[in-house]
Scaffold this active site. Structure first.
Site, PDB file in Angstrom:
ATOM      1  N   SER A  72       0.959  -1.253  -0.145  1.00 41.88           N
ATOM      2  CA  SER A  72      -0.057   0.031  -0.084  1.00 41.88           C
ATOM      3  C   SER A  72       0.895   1.110  -0.107  1.00 41.88           C
ATOM      4  CB  SER A  72      -0.918  -0.119   1.044  1.00 41.88           C
ATOM      5  OG  SER A  72      -0.161   0.360   2.334  1.00 41.88           O
ATOM      6  N   LYS A 128       1.049   4.694   7.508  1.00 44.39           N
ATOM      7  CA  LYS A 128       0.440   5.567   6.548  1.00 44.39           C
ATOM      8  C   LYS A 128       0.765   6.954   6.779  1.00 44.39           C
ATOM      9  CE  LYS A 128      -2.447   2.453   4.278  1.00 44.39           C
ATOM     10  NZ  LYS A 128      -1.577   1.376   4.797  1.00 44.39           N
TER      11      LYS A 128
END
Length: 207
Positions: free
Chosen positions: A126, A163
């Site tokens: 990701s 993230k």
């Protein structure tokens, strides 16, 4: 005393933890635990270490200090200097705290207050192309993040995720780098289930 002796001998002979582990037929994780004092080898392994470094068991244990120690007759690549930082596999939310799971040994980093850091093995794609699956992320333990920081965040009881962190009023946005993934948006009462494990200060490809 043993932890410091074995570390000094390894560095004196310009051995990485991985190379020493290979020579002794043990895991790199074991070497890391010896050098940080988390464990001590058994008697047979101590004898093997003494033979390998051409010294005595008493010297390894700090009982004898006037032993001549010779450099080993080979050279290997010397590892980067710094402190041994634990490498973990997952971060989860525990009962009123964060749980750091899975011990993968140690990696070195030049940081102050090494107890305030951990390495996390990145899983998934990701965060590609900048951060790849299997990379190591050096994380500074802290309960807050600034807008735009790259952080390790745990949502609910799920595994921690790496993230880009943004906050817009009463909303947190966890943004991946990979455009194939959507951002995670957390707001309202769900913010009570957000745990911040720390801020990523660097990443590197290790294995």
């Amino acid at each position: 005393m043993f932890s410091q002796q074995i570390k000094n001998l390894r560095k004196q002979n310009k051995l990485s933890q991985a190379e020493l582990a290979k020579q002794l037929k043990v895991t790199q994780q074991a070497i890391g635990k010896w050098e940080t004092g988390k464990s001590t080898p058994d008697t047979d392994t101590l004898k093997t270490l003494a033979e390998f470094f051409k010294t005595s068991v008493d010297f390894l244990l700090g009982v004898e200090t006037n032993v001549q120690v010779n450099n080993l007759p080979f050279e290997v690549e010397y590892e980067e200097s710094g402190f041994g930082i634990p490498v973990i596999g997952t971060v989860r939310a525990g009962y009123n705290s964060l749980a750091y799971n899975d011990d993968f040994g140690y990696e070195y980093a030049n940081v102050k207050n090494p107890e305030d850091y951990f390495y996390l093995i990145v899983r998934g794609d990701s965060m590609e192309p900048r951060i790849k699956d299997g990379d190591l992320a050096l994380v500074h333990k802290q309960p807050t993040l600034n807008d735009g920081d790259l952080g390790v965040i745990v949502y609910g009881d799920n595994e921690g995720t790496l993230k880009k962190y943004s906050r817009r009023g009463n909303t947190i946005i966890l943004q991946p780098f990979n455009p194939d993934y959507e951002a995670k948006i957390i707001s309202g009462e769900d913010l009570n289930n957000v745990y911040i494990a720390g801020r990523v200060v660097e990443t590197k490809t290790k294995w």
